[in-house]
Design an enzyme around this catalytic site. Structure first.
Site, PDB file in Angstrom:
ATOM      1  NE  ARG A 256     -12.317  11.100   4.886  1.00  0.00           N
ATOM      2  CZ  ARG A 256     -11.996   9.552   4.725  1.00  0.00           C
ATOM      3  NH1 ARG A 256     -13.042   8.643   4.320  1.00  0.00           N
ATOM      4  NH2 ARG A 256     -10.553   9.100   4.723  1.00  0.00           N
TER       5      ARG A 256
ATOM      6  NE  ARG B 134      -6.981   0.740   0.037  1.00  0.00           N
ATOM      7  CZ  ARG B 134      -6.343   2.129   0.518  1.00  0.00           C
ATOM      8  NH1 ARG B 134      -5.646   2.746   1.426  1.00  0.00           N
ATOM      9  NH2 ARG B 134      -7.575   2.685   0.857  1.00  0.00           N
TER      10      ARG B 134
ATOM     11  CG  ASN C 189      -1.981   1.260   1.163  1.00  0.00           C
ATOM     12  OD1 ASN C 189      -1.786   1.357   0.519  1.00  0.00           O
ATOM     13  ND2 ASN C 189      -3.093   1.049   2.262  1.00  0.00           N
TER      14      ASN C 189
ATOM     15  CG  HIS D 144     -13.495   1.667   3.724  1.00  0.00           C
ATOM     16  ND1 HIS D 144     -14.068   1.853   4.500  1.00  0.00           N
ATOM     17  CD2 HIS D 144     -11.990   1.203   4.308  1.00  0.00           C
ATOM     18  CE1 HIS D 144     -13.552   2.733   5.305  1.00  0.00           C
ATOM     19  NE2 HIS D 144     -12.447   3.038   4.847  1.00  0.00           N
TER      20      HIS D 144
ATOM     21  CG  HIS E 106     -14.099  -0.711   6.739  1.00  0.00           C
ATOM     22  ND1 HIS E 106     -13.069  -1.389   6.706  1.00  0.00           N
ATOM     23  CD2 HIS E 106     -12.993   0.615   7.476  1.00  0.00           C
ATOM     24  CE1 HIS E 106     -12.110  -0.708   6.848  1.00  0.00           C
ATOM     25  NE2 HIS E 106     -12.123   0.213   7.094  1.00  0.00           N
TER      26      HIS E 106
ATOM     27  CD  GLU F 231      -8.421  -2.740   3.821  1.00  0.00           C
ATOM     28  OE1 GLU F 231      -9.071  -2.362   5.004  1.00  0.00           O
ATOM     29  OE2 GLU F 231      -9.134  -1.579   3.536  1.00  0.00           O
TER      30      GLU F 231
HETATM   31  P1  ADP Z   1      -8.191   4.162   9.335  1.00  0.00           P
HETATM   32  O1  ADP Z   1      -9.495   4.003   9.108  1.00  0.00           O
HETATM   33  O2  ADP Z   1      -7.091   4.389   9.926  1.00  0.00           O
HETATM   34  O3  ADP Z   1      -7.324   2.453   9.375  1.00  0.00           O
HETATM   35  P2  ADP Z   1      -8.821   2.116  11.833  1.00  0.00           P
HETATM   36  O4  ADP Z   1      -9.401   1.222  11.169  1.00  0.00           O
HETATM   37  O5  ADP Z   1      -7.245   1.946  12.331  1.00  0.00           O
HETATM   38  O6  ADP Z   1      -8.495   3.563  10.526  1.00  0.00           O
HETATM   39  O7  ADP Z   1      -9.033   2.932  12.991  1.00  0.00           O
HETATM   40  C1  ADP Z   1      -8.687   3.649  14.001  1.00  0.00           C
HETATM   41  C2  ADP Z   1      -9.458   4.308  14.932  1.00  0.00           C
HETATM   42  O8  ADP Z   1      -9.727   3.661  16.009  1.00  0.00           O
HETATM   43  C3  ADP Z   1      -9.156   5.620  16.265  1.00  0.00           C
HETATM   44  O9  ADP Z   1     -10.438   6.271  15.778  1.00  0.00           O
HETATM   45  C4  ADP Z   1      -8.787   4.985  16.565  1.00  0.00           C
HETATM   46  O10 ADP Z   1      -9.499   5.237  18.193  1.00  0.00           O
HETATM   47  C5  ADP Z   1      -9.726   3.135  16.888  1.00  0.00           C
HETATM   48  N1  ADP Z   1      -9.232   2.393  18.015  1.00  0.00           N
HETATM   49  C6  ADP Z   1      -8.070   1.155  18.013  1.00  0.00           C
HETATM   50  N2  ADP Z   1      -8.482   1.088  18.726  1.00  0.00           N
HETATM   51  C7  ADP Z   1      -8.907   1.168  19.956  1.00  0.00           C
HETATM   52  C8  ADP Z   1      -9.715   0.550  20.614  1.00  0.00           C
HETATM   53  N3  ADP Z   1      -9.087   0.102  21.609  1.00  0.00           N
HETATM   54  N4  ADP Z   1     -10.759   0.719  21.819  1.00  0.00           N
HETATM   55  C9  ADP Z   1     -11.647   1.990  20.504  1.00  0.00           C
HETATM   56  N5  ADP Z   1     -11.084   2.267  19.092  1.00  0.00           N
HETATM   57  C10 ADP Z   1     -10.084   2.437  19.188  1.00  0.00           C
END
Ligand code: ADP
Length: 392
Positions: free
Chosen positions: A236, A88, A7, A177, A203, A379
């Site tokens: 967003r 990706r 990616n 996604h 997601h 992914e």
């Molecule tokens: P991206 O869209 O950047 O791939 P991710 O799928 O990694 O994002 O999700 C990031 C989000 O997940 C952040 O808002 C983060 O706070 C939340 N997150 C990660 N771990 C936890 C957790 N243990 N409890 C609650 N929220 C979490």
């Protein structure tokens, strides 16, 4: 086969190497701050993470460093041992409906897709070019985030706008996604041993989207012409009335691009809470009694619930609801609140099961009319699997 899933961003390059068809990870890592100074990279091997500083002037240096690491760590003996590379790509425009092998015809056609994701697609192309230069004889595949959603029907992807805008400029819902939603649909179908499932895939991460899927075909997805649309997200806004844009342009003496930037980067959880775009920090704010954090949480959960209810209707009843991505896999409170907000669908919660995080688990109650699962997305594996299937 040893397949590298890649990616490439404008200043980063994430990779995971898989052994397929088994699907086990051999090595993974991330090159950061490419071309912007203080660059470094991290490698994860056998559960251990190593960080190294290195001057990464461009993506080609990152790729040659990656290849050196693969050889030094005995993941491969030579370049010939890398059987394929899957890239990706965020946007495949209106024409790419599935993953494709990279060749000259592809590169020519891909030029037409740049305008649909002007920030992301040129960066992906830099990554592709760097790998093509370093490994000219290795088959390479592109996996689009938009491809899965190309199975939507016209009445679902068209906007109620002047019809010519779609004819002339391909203005339509593309979604994003797609690779994650496809992985969720494939995996839940395998786990439940069904190929006719009506799935609502949620997601929920920093960027969030929902997808309604009927027997492998996308019925609808919440992101739109760009990933700005749909549910509320980290930064967003999700769906808002477009008239707000010219109103703020005039009130704050900003350009249209400025306001669009505000909708993309300063809205969502960050905009409402005023604290952070990161869900965990908003959660901390709630624990400290911060009203705007509470408000942001409520709005996020309501917007997810609204899409689930709409999708349940579009699917004429769903067989399963699945939560995935950072918030979806980990947030006990978000899932509890969303389930509370869709109780009119007869969905109930198993509080103990919902306490689990980051693993495949059924979190709905025994009496729930629709089963609700948590399923970690992957992914990278989906990209590697597509690459394997195309080149094998
Ligand atoms: P991206 O869209 O950047 O791939 P991710 O799928 O990694 O994002 O999700 C990031 C989000 O997940 C952040 O808002 C983060 O706070 C939340 N997150 C990660 N771990 C936890 C957790 N243990 N409890 C609650 N929220 C979490």
């Amino acid at each position: 086969m040893k397949i590298l899933s890649v990616n490439a961003g404008s200043s980063s390059l994430k990779f995971t190497m898989f052994e397929l068809p088994a699907g086990n990870v051999l090595i993974s890592g991330n090159f950061e701050k490419i071309g912007i100074g203080n660059s470094f990279y991290s490698i994860k091997l056998d559960g251990e993470k190593i960080v190294k500083e290195k001057d990464l002037k461009d993506h080609s240096i990152a790729v040659s460093t990656l290849i050196e690491e693969l050889i030094d760590n005995k993941i491969v003996n030579s370049l010939d041992d890398i059987d394929g590379i899957g890239h990706r790509v965020v946007h495949g425009g209106p024409n790419f409906k599935e993953s494709v092998l990279i060749n000259n015809a592809f590169l020519e056609e891909f030029k037409n897709c740049i305008e649909y994701a002007p920030l992301h697609n040129p960066a992906h192309l830099m990554g592709i070019n760097a790998f093509m230069e370093a490994l000219p004889n290795t088959p390479q595949v592109v996996v689009f985030d938009t491809a899965f959603h190309q199975s939507m029907d016209e009445e679902m992807y068209l906007y109620p706008l002047p019809y010519e805008w779609n004819e002339k400029y391909h203005i339509r819902r593309y979604g994003a996604h797609g690779t994650s939603h496809r992985f969720i649909n494939k995996t839940i179908s395998e786990k439940l041993d069904r190929n006719d499932l009506k799935v609502i895939s949620c997601h929920i991460g920093n960027g969030s989207s929902l997808c309604a899927i009927n027997a492998g075909k996308v019925v609808h997805t919440s992101m739109g012409f760009t990933p700005l649309a749909g549910t509320m997200m980290g930064t967003r806004s999700g769906d808002v009335d477009a008239s707000i844009i010219p109103f703020i342009v005039q009130k704050e003496n900003k350009t249209c691009e400025d306001v669009l930037n505000d909708l993309n980067k300063k809205s969502g959880l960050l905009g409402v809470s005023g604290v952070s775009s990161d869900f965990r920090e908003v959660q901390n704010g709630i624990n400290e009694g911060n009203h705007r954090c509470k408000l942001a949480f409520k709005m996020l959960c309501q917007s997810i619930a609204n899409y689930i209810a709409m999708y349940n209707n579009m699917l004429d009843g769903s067989d399963v609801i699945v939560f995935t991505a950072g918030i979806g896999e980990n947030s006990v409170t978000m899932r509890r609140q969303v389930i509370e907000n869709i109780k009119s669908l007869g969905v109930t919660i198993d509080e103990e099961a919902n306490g689990k995080r980051g693993e495949f688990v059924l979190i709905s109650g025994k009496d729930s009319k629709i089963p609700v699962y948590v399923l970690p997305t992957n992914e990278e594996l989906m990209i590697a699997t597509d690459t394997y299937n195309i080149i094998k």
